[in-house]
Write a protein that holds these residues in place. Structure first.
Motif, PDB file in Angstrom:
ATOM      1  N   ILE A   5      55.532 -12.305  10.741  1.00 19.91           N
ATOM      2  CA  ILE A   5      55.274 -13.534  11.500  1.00 19.91           C
ATOM      3  C   ILE A   5      56.524 -14.395  11.353  1.00 19.91           C
ATOM      4  CG2 ILE A   5      53.793 -15.559  11.812  1.00 19.91           C
ATOM      5  CD1 ILE A   5      51.575 -14.077  10.324  1.00 19.91           C
ATOM      6  N   LEU A  10      54.886 -19.162  13.873  1.00 14.68           N
ATOM      7  CA  LEU A  10      53.887 -19.381  12.820  1.00 14.68           C
ATOM      8  C   LEU A  10      53.086 -20.661  13.064  1.00 14.68           C
ATOM      9  CD1 LEU A  10      52.704 -18.874   9.910  1.00 14.68           C
ATOM     10  CD2 LEU A  10      54.677 -20.122   9.028  1.00 14.68           C
ATOM     11  N   PHE A  15      47.271 -19.911   9.977  1.00 15.48           N
ATOM     12  CA  PHE A  15      47.648 -18.966   8.924  1.00 15.48           C
ATOM     13  C   PHE A  15      46.867 -19.268   7.639  1.00 15.48           C
ATOM     14  CE2 PHE A  15      50.115 -17.646   5.251  1.00 15.48           C
ATOM     15  CZ  PHE A  15      50.477 -16.352   5.576  1.00 15.48           C
ATOM     16  N   GLN A  19      44.215 -16.790   5.835  1.00 23.18           N
ATOM     17  CA  GLN A  19      44.465 -16.276   4.486  1.00 23.18           C
ATOM     18  C   GLN A  19      43.387 -16.713   3.502  1.00 23.18           C
ATOM     19  OE1 GLN A  19      46.481 -13.867   3.913  1.00 23.18           O
ATOM     20  NE2 GLN A  19      47.235 -14.004   6.007  1.00 23.18           N
TER      21      GLN A  19
END
Ligand code: XMP
Length: 320
Positions: A5, A10, A15, A19
């Protein structure tokens, strides 16, 4: 194949959400553990892990004897402010015992890997009952290890090593698709202080990567003092990374009118975007001269200071 990425594509908020969900599903009802080194990557993983797991994540800082001046205290204090408790583990003896007599760079890296993952973490994980270690491996670490340039201390799966079989716990790596610039963007979005997410990179093998030859407690102390001088002198110079290296060869110098067969410090200061390629920073001559004078004055035993002019490649950023 890991899907990179790039920082330009990004979306840090997304993100982080992805995660956090991935960490929660990997850890399930169990507990996880992670090691904070003070560097950008492990700091970001610590914040992601605490968001995902709260009290089910135990964060430790391993004193391997190879850290920079004041690093342990400063990092623990910063995370205490953020509401993240960090446990300090004194493993200095184990690391210096493993490094004793080793001069080959890859054998030094391997000794650090084994001491960290097998010995220190092995027993911590066994005693805590955690099944998962969260770790801040980034794409650049994997690239260089797989290409055989340098064995980064934290790369396993891509080398065909199964951490579960080898060390008895699983490793989850939330930053694997990012490079340093992406990690910094995520760190900022997680609310880490600028001092932490904008910090220059520091290698996992710590000051052992900055001593050519044997990493004894005395030689580590010499490079620790020189590192402190370099970081103080070059703070705010805008470079990607700057460091001091202790050479193995000695040279003849003189102090107080007498011969002194002394040590040599090499200073490196790099311009780079992502550590894949780098070039030496065009530091002003006055800055370099003052830096050399301070090292000669403050670091016992040093009689020679040099500045690296090579680019990466063929050089690498660290010396081992
Ligand atoms: P080199 O020396 O390979 O370094 O040009 C590239 C970048 O990675 C850092 N580095 C490491 N980081 N574990 C890490 O987590 C390691 O074993 C390691 N070795 C180097 C280095 O500081 C630079 O930013």
């Amino acid at each position: 194949m890991i899907q990179e990425i790039r920082v330009s594509e990004l979306d840090a908020t997304r993100f982080i959400a992805d995660q956090v969900a991935a960490i929660q599903s990997a850890v399930g009802q169990g507990a996880a553990i992670n090691a904070l080194s003070g560097g950008v990557d492990s700091a970001v993983v610590t914040m992601l892990g605490h968001r995902a797991l709260g009290k089910c994540l135990r964060t430790v800082m391993v004193d391997n004897g190879l850290m920079r001046e004041g690093e342990l205290e400063r990092t623990i204090a910063i995370f205490a402010e953020l509401g993240v408790p960090v446990e300090l583990i004194d493993a200095r003896e184990a690391f210096f015992a493993a490094l004793a007599g080793l001069t080959d760079p890859e054998r030094k890296r391997e000794a650090i890997t084994q001491t960290f993952y097998r010995d220190v973490f092995g027993s911590l994980v066994r005693s805590s009952g955690a099944r998962v270690l969260l770790q801040g491996t980034i794409l650049t670490d994997v690239d260089e290890t797989v290409a055989g340039i340098k064995r980064q201390h934290n790369v396993f799966a891509q080398l065909g090593i199964d951490p579960e079989a080898t060390f008895g716990y699983a490793i989850v790596e939330p930053l694997l698709q990012l490079r340093k610039d992406g990690v910094r963007k995520v760190g900022a979005a997680l609310g880490l202080p600028t001092e932490v997410f904008a910090r220059m990179p520091f290698p996992g093998p710590a000051l052992a990567a900055r001593v050519i030859g044997e990493a004894t407690p005395e030689r580590i102390e010499t490079v620790r003092l020189a590192t402190a001088v370099v970081e103080r002198a070059l703070a705010g110079c805008g470079a990607f990374q700057y460091l001091a290296i202790l050479h193995e060869d000695r040279v003849t110098g003189m102090r107080s009118g007498r011969r002194s067969f002394g040590q040599q410090i090499e200073v490196r200061c790099w311009d780079s975007a992502d550590a894949r390629t780098a070039s030496p920073t065009a530091l002003p001559w006055d800055t370099l001269r003052r830096l050399a004078d301070t090292i000669l004055e403050e670091v016992p035993g040093v009689v020679s200071v040099t500045y690296n002019l090579a680019t990466k490649p063929p050089s690498t950023i660290e010396a081992i």
